[in-house]
Design an enzyme around this catalytic site. Structure first.
Site, PDB file in Angstrom:
ATOM      1  N   GLY A 135      35.318  20.266  -3.065  1.00 11.16           N
ATOM      2  CA  GLY A 135      35.407  20.084  -4.510  1.00 11.16           C
ATOM      3  C   GLY A 135      36.724  19.469  -4.933  1.00 11.16           C
ATOM      4  N   THR A 137      36.495  16.212  -7.227  1.00  9.27           N
ATOM      5  CA  THR A 137      36.173  15.545  -8.494  1.00  9.27           C
ATOM      6  C   THR A 137      35.909  16.561  -9.606  1.00  9.27           C
ATOM      7  N   PRO A 139      34.703  16.734 -14.036  1.00 12.07           N
ATOM      8  CA  PRO A 139      33.943  15.926 -15.002  1.00 12.07           C
ATOM      9  C   PRO A 139      34.775  14.781 -15.593  1.00 12.07           C
ATOM     10  N   GLY A 142      37.555  11.580 -11.807  1.00  9.87           N
ATOM     11  CA  GLY A 142      36.908  11.169 -10.564  1.00  9.87           C
ATOM     12  C   GLY A 142      37.820  10.249  -9.772  1.00  9.87           C
ATOM     13  N   TRP A 167      29.827  16.857  -9.361  1.00  3.17           N
ATOM     14  CA  TRP A 167      29.277  15.916  -8.372  1.00  3.17           C
ATOM     15  C   TRP A 167      29.575  16.357  -6.950  1.00  3.17           C
ATOM     16  N   GLN A 284      11.377 -21.539   5.290  1.00  5.61           N
ATOM     17  CA  GLN A 284      12.836 -21.735   5.328  1.00  5.61           C
ATOM     18  C   GLN A 284      13.571 -20.764   4.407  1.00  5.61           C
ATOM     19  N   GLY A 344       8.352  -8.175  -1.746  1.00  3.66           N
ATOM     20  CA  GLY A 344       7.491  -8.283  -2.925  1.00  3.66           C
ATOM     21  C   GLY A 344       7.210  -6.924  -3.545  1.00  3.66           C
ATOM     22  N   GLU A 368      33.681   8.557  -2.779  1.00  7.97           N
ATOM     23  CA  GLU A 368      34.748   8.257  -1.795  1.00  7.97           C
ATOM     24  C   GLU A 368      35.573   7.054  -2.228  1.00  7.97           C
ATOM     25  N   THR A 370      35.529   4.303  -5.729  1.00  7.55           N
ATOM     26  CA  THR A 370      34.637   3.212  -6.141  1.00  7.55           C
ATOM     27  C   THR A 370      35.128   1.903  -5.513  1.00  7.55           C
TER      28      THR A 370
HETATM   29  P1  TGC Z   1      49.492   8.148  -5.188  1.00  9.47           P
HETATM   30  O1  TGC Z   1      50.697   8.359  -6.059  1.00  9.47           O
HETATM   31  O2  TGC Z   1      49.215   6.779  -4.669  1.00  9.47           O
HETATM   32  O3  TGC Z   1      49.552   9.136  -3.943  1.00  9.47           O
HETATM   33  C1  TGC Z   1      49.800  10.530  -4.096  1.00  9.47           C
HETATM   34  C2  TGC Z   1      50.207  11.073  -2.737  1.00  9.47           C
HETATM   35  O4  TGC Z   1      49.114  10.913  -1.814  1.00  9.47           O
HETATM   36  C3  TGC Z   1      49.485  10.033  -0.739  1.00  9.47           C
HETATM   37  N1  TGC Z   1      48.327   9.197  -0.446  1.00  9.47           N
HETATM   38  C4  TGC Z   1      47.552   9.375   0.622  1.00  9.47           C
HETATM   39  N2  TGC Z   1      47.647  10.244   1.649  1.00  9.47           N
HETATM   40  C5  TGC Z   1      46.697  10.186   2.589  1.00  9.47           C
HETATM   41  N3  TGC Z   1      45.686   9.301   2.548  1.00  9.47           N
HETATM   42  C6  TGC Z   1      45.551   8.424   1.536  1.00  9.47           C
HETATM   43  N4  TGC Z   1      44.515   7.575   1.506  1.00  9.47           N
HETATM   44  C7  TGC Z   1      46.506   8.433   0.517  1.00  9.47           C
HETATM   45  N5  TGC Z   1      46.687   7.720  -0.624  1.00  9.47           N
HETATM   46  C8  TGC Z   1      47.804   8.194  -1.190  1.00  9.47           C
HETATM   47  C9  TGC Z   1      50.673   9.270  -1.258  1.00  9.47           C
HETATM   48  O5  TGC Z   1      51.491   8.810  -0.205  1.00  9.47           O
HETATM   49  C10 TGC Z   1      51.348  10.315  -2.096  1.00  9.47           C
HETATM   50  O6  TGC Z   1      52.018  11.207  -1.221  1.00  9.47           O
HETATM   51  P2  TGC Z   1      53.391  11.947  -1.656  1.00  9.47           P
HETATM   52  O7  TGC Z   1      53.774  12.731  -0.454  1.00  9.47           O
HETATM   53  O8  TGC Z   1      54.335  10.836  -2.015  1.00  9.47           O
HETATM   54  O9  TGC Z   1      53.042  12.791  -2.837  1.00  9.47           O
HETATM   55  O10 TGC Z   1      48.231   8.720  -5.963  1.00  9.47           O
HETATM   56  P3  TGC Z   1      47.516   8.229  -7.279  1.00  9.47           P
HETATM   57  O11 TGC Z   1      47.408   9.398  -8.202  1.00  9.47           O
HETATM   58  O12 TGC Z   1      48.192   6.986  -7.815  1.00  9.47           O
HETATM   59  O13 TGC Z   1      46.047   7.874  -6.793  1.00  9.47           O
HETATM   60  C11 TGC Z   1      45.798   6.907  -5.831  1.00  9.47           C
HETATM   61  C12 TGC Z   1      44.280   6.666  -5.678  1.00  9.47           C
HETATM   62  C13 TGC Z   1      43.694   6.116  -6.974  1.00  9.47           C
HETATM   63  C14 TGC Z   1      44.136   5.628  -4.590  1.00  9.47           C
HETATM   64  C15 TGC Z   1      43.562   7.975  -5.301  1.00  9.47           C
HETATM   65  O14 TGC Z   1      43.631   8.884  -6.301  1.00  9.47           O
HETATM   66  C16 TGC Z   1      42.101   7.753  -4.928  1.00  9.47           C
HETATM   67  O15 TGC Z   1      41.801   7.462  -3.778  1.00  9.47           O
HETATM   68  N6  TGC Z   1      41.135   7.924  -5.889  1.00  9.47           N
HETATM   69  C17 TGC Z   1      39.713   7.926  -5.563  1.00  9.47           C
HETATM   70  C18 TGC Z   1      39.187   9.354  -5.543  1.00  9.47           C
HETATM   71  C19 TGC Z   1      38.081   9.565  -4.566  1.00  9.47           C
HETATM   72  O16 TGC Z   1      37.835   8.775  -3.664  1.00  9.47           O
HETATM   73  N7  TGC Z   1      37.397  10.683  -4.685  1.00  9.47           N
HETATM   74  C20 TGC Z   1      36.408  11.066  -3.727  1.00  9.47           C
HETATM   75  C21 TGC Z   1      36.000  12.496  -3.918  1.00  9.47           C
HETATM   76  S1  TGC Z   1      35.131  13.191  -2.519  1.00  9.47           S
HETATM   77  C22 TGC Z   1      33.672  12.410  -2.493  1.00  9.47           C
HETATM   78  O17 TGC Z   1      33.415  11.507  -3.207  1.00  9.47           O
HETATM   79  C23 TGC Z   1      32.675  12.886  -1.466  1.00  9.47           C
HETATM   80  S2  TGC Z   1      31.214  11.984  -1.521  1.00  9.47           S
HETATM   81  C24 TGC Z   1      30.245  12.661  -0.314  1.00  9.47           C
HETATM   82  C25 TGC Z   1      30.262  11.870   0.959  1.00  9.47           C
HETATM   83  O18 TGC Z   1      31.333  11.461   1.457  1.00  9.47           O
HETATM   84  O19 TGC Z   1      29.215  11.627   1.497  1.00  9.47           O
HETATM   85  P1  FAD Z   2      35.279   7.046 -13.005  1.00 12.60           P
HETATM   86  O1  FAD Z   2      36.532   7.389 -12.300  1.00 12.60           O
HETATM   87  O2  FAD Z   2      35.117   7.501 -14.414  1.00 12.60           O
HETATM   88  O3  FAD Z   2      35.085   5.460 -12.950  1.00 12.60           O
HETATM   89  C1  FAD Z   2      34.268   4.730 -13.891  1.00 12.60           C
HETATM   90  C2  FAD Z   2      34.518   3.228 -13.679  1.00 12.60           C
HETATM   91  O4  FAD Z   2      35.905   2.954 -13.941  1.00 12.60           O
HETATM   92  C3  FAD Z   2      34.250   2.773 -12.260  1.00 12.60           C
HETATM   93  O5  FAD Z   2      33.676   1.481 -12.271  1.00 12.60           O
HETATM   94  C4  FAD Z   2      35.648   2.701 -11.657  1.00 12.60           C
HETATM   95  O6  FAD Z   2      35.746   1.782 -10.587  1.00 12.60           O
HETATM   96  C5  FAD Z   2      36.448   2.231 -12.847  1.00 12.60           C
HETATM   97  N1  FAD Z   2      37.877   2.543 -12.710  1.00 12.60           N
HETATM   98  C6  FAD Z   2      38.443   3.719 -12.341  1.00 12.60           C
HETATM   99  N2  FAD Z   2      39.789   3.623 -12.308  1.00 12.60           N
HETATM  100  C7  FAD Z   2      40.068   2.351 -12.642  1.00 12.60           C
HETATM  101  C8  FAD Z   2      41.301   1.614 -12.778  1.00 12.60           C
HETATM  102  N3  FAD Z   2      42.476   2.183 -12.525  1.00 12.60           N
HETATM  103  N4  FAD Z   2      41.227   0.323 -13.144  1.00 12.60           N
HETATM  104  C9  FAD Z   2      40.014  -0.255 -13.401  1.00 12.60           C
HETATM  105  N5  FAD Z   2      38.832   0.364 -13.279  1.00 12.60           N
HETATM  106  C10 FAD Z   2      38.861   1.662 -12.918  1.00 12.60           C
HETATM  107  N6  FAD Z   2      33.217  14.267  -5.353  1.00 12.60           N
HETATM  108  C11 FAD Z   2      33.730  15.315  -4.660  1.00 12.60           C
HETATM  109  O7  FAD Z   2      34.857  15.743  -4.878  1.00 12.60           O
HETATM  110  N7  FAD Z   2      32.984  15.914  -3.687  1.00 12.60           N
HETATM  111  C12 FAD Z   2      31.725  15.523  -3.382  1.00 12.60           C
HETATM  112  O8  FAD Z   2      31.090  16.081  -2.469  1.00 12.60           O
HETATM  113  C13 FAD Z   2      31.164  14.429  -4.107  1.00 12.60           C
HETATM  114  N8  FAD Z   2      29.869  14.044  -3.880  1.00 12.60           N
HETATM  115  C14 FAD Z   2      29.305  13.090  -4.680  1.00 12.60           C
HETATM  116  C15 FAD Z   2      27.941  12.810  -4.559  1.00 12.60           C
HETATM  117  C16 FAD Z   2      27.342  11.877  -5.387  1.00 12.60           C
HETATM  118  C17 FAD Z   2      25.875  11.614  -5.277  1.00 12.60           C
HETATM  119  C18 FAD Z   2      28.128  11.161  -6.331  1.00 12.60           C
HETATM  120  C19 FAD Z   2      27.514  10.109  -7.198  1.00 12.60           C
HETATM  121  C20 FAD Z   2      29.472  11.426  -6.473  1.00 12.60           C
HETATM  122  C21 FAD Z   2      30.079  12.424  -5.666  1.00 12.60           C
HETATM  123  N9  FAD Z   2      31.418  12.778  -5.841  1.00 12.60           N
HETATM  124  C22 FAD Z   2      31.956  13.814  -5.116  1.00 12.60           C
HETATM  125  C23 FAD Z   2      32.207  12.201  -6.923  1.00 12.60           C
HETATM  126  C24 FAD Z   2      32.752  10.806  -6.651  1.00 12.60           C
HETATM  127  O9  FAD Z   2      33.812  10.850  -5.746  1.00 12.60           O
HETATM  128  C25 FAD Z   2      33.175  10.191  -7.986  1.00 12.60           C
HETATM  129  O10 FAD Z   2      31.998   9.920  -8.705  1.00 12.60           O
HETATM  130  C26 FAD Z   2      34.006   8.937  -7.804  1.00 12.60           C
HETATM  131  O11 FAD Z   2      35.268   9.237  -7.266  1.00 12.60           O
HETATM  132  C27 FAD Z   2      34.170   8.150  -9.123  1.00 12.60           C
HETATM  133  O12 FAD Z   2      34.578   8.989 -10.151  1.00 12.60           O
HETATM  134  P2  FAD Z   2      33.798   8.984 -11.571  1.00 12.60           P
HETATM  135  O13 FAD Z   2      32.348   9.107 -11.293  1.00 12.60           O
HETATM  136  O14 FAD Z   2      34.439   9.979 -12.425  1.00 12.60           O
HETATM  137  O15 FAD Z   2      34.026   7.528 -12.153  1.00 12.60           O
END
Ligand code: TGC
Ligand code: FAD
Length: 389
Positions: A135, A137, A139, A142, A167, A284, A344, A368, A370
């Site tokens: 957990g 994310t 509301p 994300g 989510w 083709q 189709g 993971e 966007t």
């Molecule tokens: P930022 O200031 O860049 O970094 C904060 C601290 O984190 C470190 N860091 C990382 N460390 C390890 N791996 C990475 N990829 C890292 N990226 C950054 C960074 O060095 C820093 O460390 P420290 O020691 O200086 O504090 O952080 P930010 O707030 O600007 O955010 C950066 C951003 C936007 C790239 C990050 O927040 C991000 O990746 N956002 C996307 C969120 C996301 O992917 N959520 C996924 C939720 S889980 C899920 O979706 C499961 S789906 C189910 C399935 O997988 O099938």
């Molecule tokens: P938002 O962050 O609101 O993004 C909306 C739009 O804004 C997107 O197009 C995005 O690219 C864009 N955007 C965001 N930031 C910027 C920026 N800086 N500049 C320009 N554009 C931007 N999360 C968990 O923690 N654990 C889970 O197990 C998990 N499972 C999931 C399963 C499913 C089926 C789905 C759909 C999601 C799951 N998630 C989970 C959540 C997922 O990680 C988030 O949906 C994802 O990180 C995007 O967050 P959001 O949906 O709030 O979109």
């Protein structure tokens, strides 16, 4: 001429070792026996027999597969990627089960947990007896998890958690949740048994994507935990983000599997579909579409393998993971949609996989990180400027 498989076109097997080929065959067999016959029905009904599948995957070493010890198989990262590919060739929801269990929940405990936490949770999770979720994310947060509102406060020796996660894959049936919350000193992770008073998980319904996967909202209302529930080694956003690197790595391979399956189904279809007196495969336009798709599929596979080799060498950087996650998801969804056009009207049914894959890949493109988040990570790496804020 007899047709060549899209991967044989580039002699892919030449790049895999014996162990990797063996693991690929094992997973293909599991998917053929236990998954494919039921997929369309699971997707339509919006259900998945998670416990049954987790036990089957666990018995074959697929959960936490590239982790060492505690009942985990300890394979290479590349072998784990190839397993994800074969699972997602069936359905992205199944790969989500494997990713969330192994790369998110188990990895978090393995990497950031205490020895007691590892011993308590990992063997049961590796066996598929205990289901985990992750957990991060919320509301309103994300893409920007650093803004999270879920709070962890001290009460004597205990911790109290309050907040909402959204989510969360597997939340409705999980035994254990890894929950990230803001404490006074920074973001902390907690291992939360889901029967703790104050912990509620509500199923998210009405999904048009990843229907064969349980998704939930988690409400934490004064959840009281002993101090031993905190992951002692994680402090700050780098804790959860390091787990995302692992799951994103699996998706790099997994999405290639969804694309490959779409193309395989389509190749079979166009060979058998007669249109204006000859097979659709002999036109083709069909061949141009197929050639372009296979070129992208093979490029994505080669990139995935390259990143797998870097990970096995301990050299894979987060921005390189972003290159792969962005490419695999973007190309896979384009391929699945293009395959659908060749099918189709039949292509809009559950009898054929491409549209199911395309629908699933909408989630894979979003979770993971966007596509836009990964473009910004790559952009930051190329220019040195962060454009997130
Ligand atoms: P930022 O200031 O860049 O970094 C904060 C601290 O984190 C470190 N860091 C990382 N460390 C390890 N791996 C990475 N990829 C890292 N990226 C950054 C960074 O060095 C820093 O460390 P420290 O020691 O200086 O504090 O952080 P930010 O707030 O600007 O955010 C950066 C951003 C936007 C790239 C990050 O927040 C991000 O990746 N956002 C996307 C969120 C996301 O992917 N959520 C996924 C939720 S889980 C899920 O979706 C499961 S789906 C189910 C399935 O997988 O099938
Ligand atoms: P938002 O962050 O609101 O993004 C909306 C739009 O804004 C997107 O197009 C995005 O690219 C864009 N955007 C965001 N930031 C910027 C920026 N800086 N500049 C320009 N554009 C931007 N999360 C968990 O923690 N654990 C889970 O197990 C998990 N499972 C999931 C399963 C499913 C089926 C789905 C759909 C999601 C799951 N998630 C989970 C959540 C997922 O990680 C988030 O949906 C994802 O990180 C995007 O967050 P959001 O949906 O709030 O979109």
């Amino acid at each position: 001429m007899s047709p060549v498989h899209p991967f044989a076109l580039i002699d892919l097997d030449h790049l895999l070792d014996d162990e990797e080929r063996a693991i690929r065959s094992t997973v293909q067999q599991i998917v053929t026996d236990h998954v494919r016959p039921h997929l369309a029905q699971w997707f339509e009904a919006g259900t998945l027999p998670v416990r049954e599948l987790a036990r089957e995957f666990g018995a074959n070493g697929l959960l936490g597969m590239h982790l060492q010890g505690y009942g985990c198989a300890g394979t290479s990262a590349t072998a784990y990627g190839l397993a994800c590919l074969e699972v997602e060739a069936a359905d992205s929801g199944l790969r989500s089960l494997v990713s969330v269990q192994g790369s998110l929940a188990m990895y978090a405990i393995h990497r950031w947990g205490s020895e007691e936490q590892r011993e308590q949770w990992l063997p049961g999770m590796a066996a598929g007896e205990l289901i985990g979720c992750f957990g991060l994310t919320e509301p309103d947060f994300g893409s920007d998890p650093g803004g999270m509102r879920t709070r962890a406060r001290r009460d004597g020796d205990d911790w109290i958690l309050d907040g909402t996660k959204m989510w969360i894959t597997n939340a409705p049936l999980a035994d254990v949740a890894v929950i990230w919350a803001r404490a006074e000193e920074g973001i902390r992770g907690f291992v939360v048994p889901t029967d703790t008073p104050g912990f509620t998980a509500n199923e998210v319904t009405g999904k048009l994507s990843l229907r064969a996967s349980a998704t939930g909202e988690i409400v934490l209302d004064g959840v009281r935990l002993p101090s031993s529930a905190m992951l002692p080694e994680a402090l700050g956003l780098s804790g959860p983000l390091s787990c995302l690197n692992e799951a994103r790595f699996g998706i790099i391979f997994g999405a290639v599997g969804a694309a490959r399956d779409s193309i395989e189904v389509t190749l079979d279809y166009v060979e058998n579909r007669q249109i204006f007196g000859k097979p659709l495969a002999a036109y083709q336009i069909s061949q141009v579409k197929l050639a372009d798709m296979v070129v992208e599929l093979d490029k994505a596979m080669l990139l995935a393998l390259h990143l797998g080799r870097l990970k096995d060498a301990g050299r894979l950087r987060p921005e390189q993971v972003s290159v792969g996650k962005l490419n695999s998801c973007r190309e896979a969804i384009a391929i699945a949609r293009e395959c659908r056009t060749l099918l189709g009207a039949n292509g809009v049914t559950l009898e054929y996989s491409p549209m199911r894959h395309a629908n699933n890949l909408e989630s894979v493109l979003t979770y993971e990180g966007t596509s836009e988040v990964h473009q910004l990570i790559i952009g930051q790496s190329l220019t040195g400027h962060s454009a997130f804020r």
